[in-house]
Write an enzyme that holds these catalytic residues in place. Structure first.
Site, short mmCIF file in Angstrom:
data_model
loop_
_atom_site.label_atom_id
_atom_site.label_comp_id
_atom_site.label_asym_id
_atom_site.label_seq_id
_atom_site.Cartn_x
_atom_site.Cartn_y
_atom_site.Cartn_z
N ILE A 1 12.04 17.76 27.59
CA ILE A 1 12.88 18.23 28.71
C ILE A 1 12.40 17.59 30.01
O ILE A 1 11.22 17.26 30.15
CB ILE A 1 12.93 19.77 28.85
CG1 ILE A 1 11.71 20.34 29.58
CG2 ILE A 1 13.06 20.45 27.51
CD1 ILE A 1 11.91 21.80 29.98
N ASN A 2 13.34 17.39 30.92
CA ASN A 2 12.92 17.04 32.28
C ASN A 2 13.71 17.85 33.32
O ASN A 2 13.64 19.08 33.27
CB ASN A 2 12.86 15.53 32.54
CG ASN A 2 14.06 14.70 32.20
OD1 ASN A 2 14.55 14.71 31.08
ND2 ASN A 2 14.57 13.94 33.15
N ASP A 3 14.44 17.22 34.21
CA ASP A 3 14.93 17.90 35.42
C ASP A 3 15.70 19.20 35.16
O ASP A 3 16.60 19.23 34.31
CB ASP A 3 15.91 16.99 36.18
CG ASP A 3 15.43 15.57 36.34
OD1 ASP A 3 14.38 15.22 35.80
OD2 ASP A 3 16.14 14.80 37.00
N TRP B 1 11.88 10.74 26.12
CA TRP B 1 13.14 10.71 26.87
C TRP B 1 14.21 9.93 26.09
O TRP B 1 13.92 8.90 25.51
CB TRP B 1 12.90 10.08 28.24
CG TRP B 1 14.11 10.12 29.12
CD1 TRP B 1 14.50 11.14 29.90
CD2 TRP B 1 15.09 9.08 29.27
NE1 TRP B 1 15.68 10.82 30.54
CE2 TRP B 1 16.06 9.56 30.17
CE3 TRP B 1 15.24 7.81 28.72
CZ2 TRP B 1 17.16 8.81 30.55
CZ3 TRP B 1 16.35 7.05 29.10
CH2 TRP B 1 17.29 7.56 30.00
N ASP C 1 28.17 5.07 32.33
CA ASP C 1 29.43 4.60 31.74
C ASP C 1 29.19 3.45 30.75
O ASP C 1 28.03 3.05 30.54
CB ASP C 1 30.44 4.28 32.85
CG ASP C 1 30.18 2.95 33.54
OD1 ASP C 1 29.25 2.21 33.11
OD2 ASP C 1 30.90 2.64 34.50
N ARG D 1 22.46 8.13 41.83
CA ARG D 1 22.44 9.29 40.93
C ARG D 1 22.02 10.60 41.61
O ARG D 1 21.50 10.60 42.69
CB ARG D 1 21.55 9.01 39.73
CG ARG D 1 20.13 8.59 40.04
CD ARG D 1 19.39 8.23 38.73
NE ARG D 1 18.02 7.81 38.96
CZ ARG D 1 17.64 6.54 39.11
NH1 ARG D 1 18.52 5.56 39.08
NH2 ARG D 1 16.37 6.24 39.32
N ASP D 2 22.24 11.69 40.86
CA ASP D 2 21.74 13.03 41.18
C ASP D 2 22.43 13.69 42.38
O ASP D 2 21.78 14.00 43.39
CB ASP D 2 20.21 13.02 41.41
CG ASP D 2 19.45 12.33 40.28
OD1 ASP D 2 20.00 12.27 39.17
OD2 ASP D 2 18.33 11.84 40.52
#
Ligand SMILES: *[C@@H]1O[C@H](CO)[C@@H](O)[C@H](O)[C@H]1NC(C)=O
Ligand SMILES: *[C@@H]1O[C@H](CO)[C@@H](O)[C@H](O)[C@H]1NC(C)=O
Ligand SMILES: *[C@@H]1O[C@H](CO)[C@@H](O)[C@H](O)[C@H]1NC(C)=O
Ligand SMILES: *[C@@H]1O[C@H](CO)[C@@H](O)[C@H](O)[C@H]1NC(C)=O
Length: 570
Positions: free
Chosen positions: A57-59, A83, A138, A184-185
């Protein structure tokens, strides 16, 4: 009103398409379920820090409260302990302590996210509907921003999400000059008094970190602003930006769209280059749509951090049920990839923290959410007493491997403090130079946690007091150098300067100890340091807890320690 009708038309058109799409992709997800079985004995699994039963798991993503239920989504690899194959896993909770898992909410299913569903945030629309903006990868491996909405608003668990057929809503083009590998994010969006939504997305241009700003009237058509909300040179890629208001002179949190003279704004970014986060406090100028850090705020990797240890990709949300802003963060491993694969998992989340602006206006203060105290079991309290220089005292009677400890130190002879060399400006370097075994005048004093019986292993969390130019300077350290006999781990010593005047107040330290995590709060939350440690002897019931003082001078202390119960995590 134009907004809500456009929105409803969108939802209506879109919900008709969604059914087919969801059924198809569900099948895909089932195939992803195959997983290796984790190994036998698991001394490093946590008892009350959030983690799924296995895998990477991460963010934390899109945290929110909806109809009284907390939702946590997070970056997750359903296939293994490294990951990859990233989906938005999903858990809910009534108290942010005990969690119920659900099926992943978002997984690759349309061209705009077919190569990955990366981090993003929830925005609660004015009529209470939560929506996600998240990064998709994408078919060209470009980073683009997508929208998803709950399929059924009557389902309190919000188990199914549908993606806009208009995705991606924001994409790099040759005209907008956005770097397609560095975009991103998205944050939670905020709504200006002009009826326009704003959101920022992390990016960079050459080595300049950027918070690219987009605006929208209807949450669907987003237009990039000519200028970023903010940027800073030589900071590299800004991941997981977070932008939110904090009240002046109040611990209460406010909704992300609140503006005005009673609030300051906070911009936090996670630096891809150094894996550190930093934040600044400043002013949001709505007219110009720019954020300006206050004078004296350091806009770089050497600025203020939520946490000076292992802590990354954090995100806040406004808890409207309790009027507080809550911070969630990812605690990465400090072990080798081979060890992660062997144990079958990697990554945990920090205990959710309430955060507010310090009365100085110059930094934030963080404290573990109140609810975590429900897990406190048997308490051991040692009343005020003297701890002589060069001594240690065991705190027995609690489960030292799984504990919540609060200790407070009083110092009477401050003039015995060492002089601070003006070149000692980097607290982490200073803590590396002056670890727990280096005797000082006032300090090191603090806690030895996850200690083995003969002290072959321990993690030392402690303070040192120095005499600076015109004030006393308090250093807080977390020294991992003796945390494990296994040398295949990252044992960096972490450090922070603590804005506390020891001539006026006691020095307090709280550590949340959880098998392989030591999450520490100095000065009632003015500096936090989280460490990952992997003891080989100090595991299970063989872990011990001590208060220690390795300075030459005596200090006074009191301590309260609680055994912690197990939370329901999965
Ligand atoms: C929506 O959720 C509610 C509550 O769980 C449920 O009773 C209802 O059947 C759901 N509607 C649809 C269309 O699935
Ligand atoms: C775009 O981002 C990628 C990934 O960090 C980097 O390798 C590349 O140099 C960047 N391009 C420009 C023009 O900054
Ligand atoms: C996570 O930890 C590993 C091992 O210590 C390190 O190589 C990696 O850079 C870390 N990543 C982050 C985001 O902290
Ligand atoms: C305290 O100092 C002594 C002598 O310098 C050292 O042997 C011992 O390991 C230190 N204690 C800790 C907890 O580091």
């Amino acid at each position: 009103m134009a907004i809500s009708s456009a929105w409803l038309v969108f939802c209506f058109l879109f919900l008709r398409h969604a059914v087919v799409e969801l059924e198809a992709s569900h099948h895909v997800y089932r195939n992803l379920q195959v997983s290796s079985s984790p190994s036998e004995h698991q001394p490093y699994r946590t008892s009350y820090h959030f983690q799924p039963p296995q895998n990477w798991i991460n963010d934390p993503n899109g945290p929110m409260i909806y109809r009284g239920l907390y939702h946590l989504f997070y970056q997750y690899n359903p296939k293994g302990a490294v990951w990859g194959n990233i989906v938005w896993a999903h858990s809910t909770s009534t108290d942010l302590v005990n969690w119920t898992p659900h099926e992943p909410a978002i997984y690759p299913s349309q061209p705009s996210d077919i190569n990955g569903c990366w981090s993003g945030s929830t925005t609660i629309l004015p009529w209470g509907t939560p929506v996600f903006l998240y990064t998709g990868i994408d078919p060209q491996n470009h980073q683009v921003q997508n929208l998803a909405i709950p399929k059924n608003l009557s389902d309190p668990y919000l188990r199914e999400w549908v993606k806009s057929p208009k995705n991606p809503l924001m994409a790099p083009t040759s005209a907008n000059q956005i770097n397609s590998s560095s975009f991103r994010d998205p944050t939670s969006a905020w709504l200006g008094p002009d009826g326009t939504w704003r959101v920022i997305i992390g990016s960079k241009r050459h080595t300049r970190g950027l918070a690219i700003l987009y605006r929208s009237k209807d949450f669907i058509r987003w237009v990039k602003s000519q200028h970023p909300l903010h940027s800073a040179k030589d900071t590299g890629m800004w991941e997981c930006p977070d932008f939110f208001p904090v009240m002046v002179n109040s611990k209460l949190g406010v909704d992300t769209s609140i503006m005005g003279p009673d609030v300051k704004h906070v911009l936090k970014v996670s630096l891809d280059d150094t894996k550190h986060e930093y934040y600044t406090i400043g002013t949001y100028n709505l007219g110009k749509d720019i954020y300006v850090p206050d004078k004296g705020q350091v806009d770089s990797d050497s600025g203020l951090r939520y946490d000076y240890g292992k802590y990354y990709a954090s995100k806040t949300f406004f808890d409207s049920a309790k009027n507080r802003r809550i911070l969630l963060g990812w605690i990465n491993e400090s072990s080798s990839v081979a060890d992660d694969i062997k144990k079958g998992w990697s990554g945990v989340h920090a205990i959710p923290r309430t955060l507010w602006l310090d009365t100085s206006g110059k930094q934030l203060v963080q404290w573990p959410i109140r609810e975590i105290e429900k897990l406190r079991g048997h308490e051991v309290h040692l009343p005020k007493q003297v701890l002589e220089g060069g001594s240690a005292l065991e705190v027995s009677g609690v489960t030292a491997v799984q504990a919540d400890v609060e200790v407070s130190f009083g110092i009477s002879e401050l003039e015995k403090a060492e002089m601070l060399n003006p070149s000692w400006t980097n607290p982490q370097v200073l803590c590396s130079k002056k670890g727990a075994s280096v005797k000082g005048g006032l300090g090191p004093f603090g806690l030895l946690v996850l200690a083995s019986k003969g002290l072959q292993e321990y993690t030392a969390v402690f303070f040192r007091i120095f005499k600076g130019q015109d004030k006393y300077v308090v250093l807080m350290c977390s020294d991992q150098s003796r945390s494990s006999l296994n040398n295949d781990n990252d044992k960096t010593n972490y450090g922070a300067f603590l804005e506390v005047d020891p001539s006026r107040e006691k020095l307090s330290l709280r550590s949340l100890i959880d098998h392989s995590i030591v999450e520490s709060f100095g000065g009632k939350g003015k500096a936090c340091i989280t460490a990952r440690v992997y003891p080989t002897l100090a595991i299970d019931d063989k872990a011990h807890l001590h208060v220690f003082n390795n300075g030459t001078e005596n200090v006074q202390f009191t301590v309260s320690a609680w055994s912690m119960k197990k939370a329901h995590l999965s």
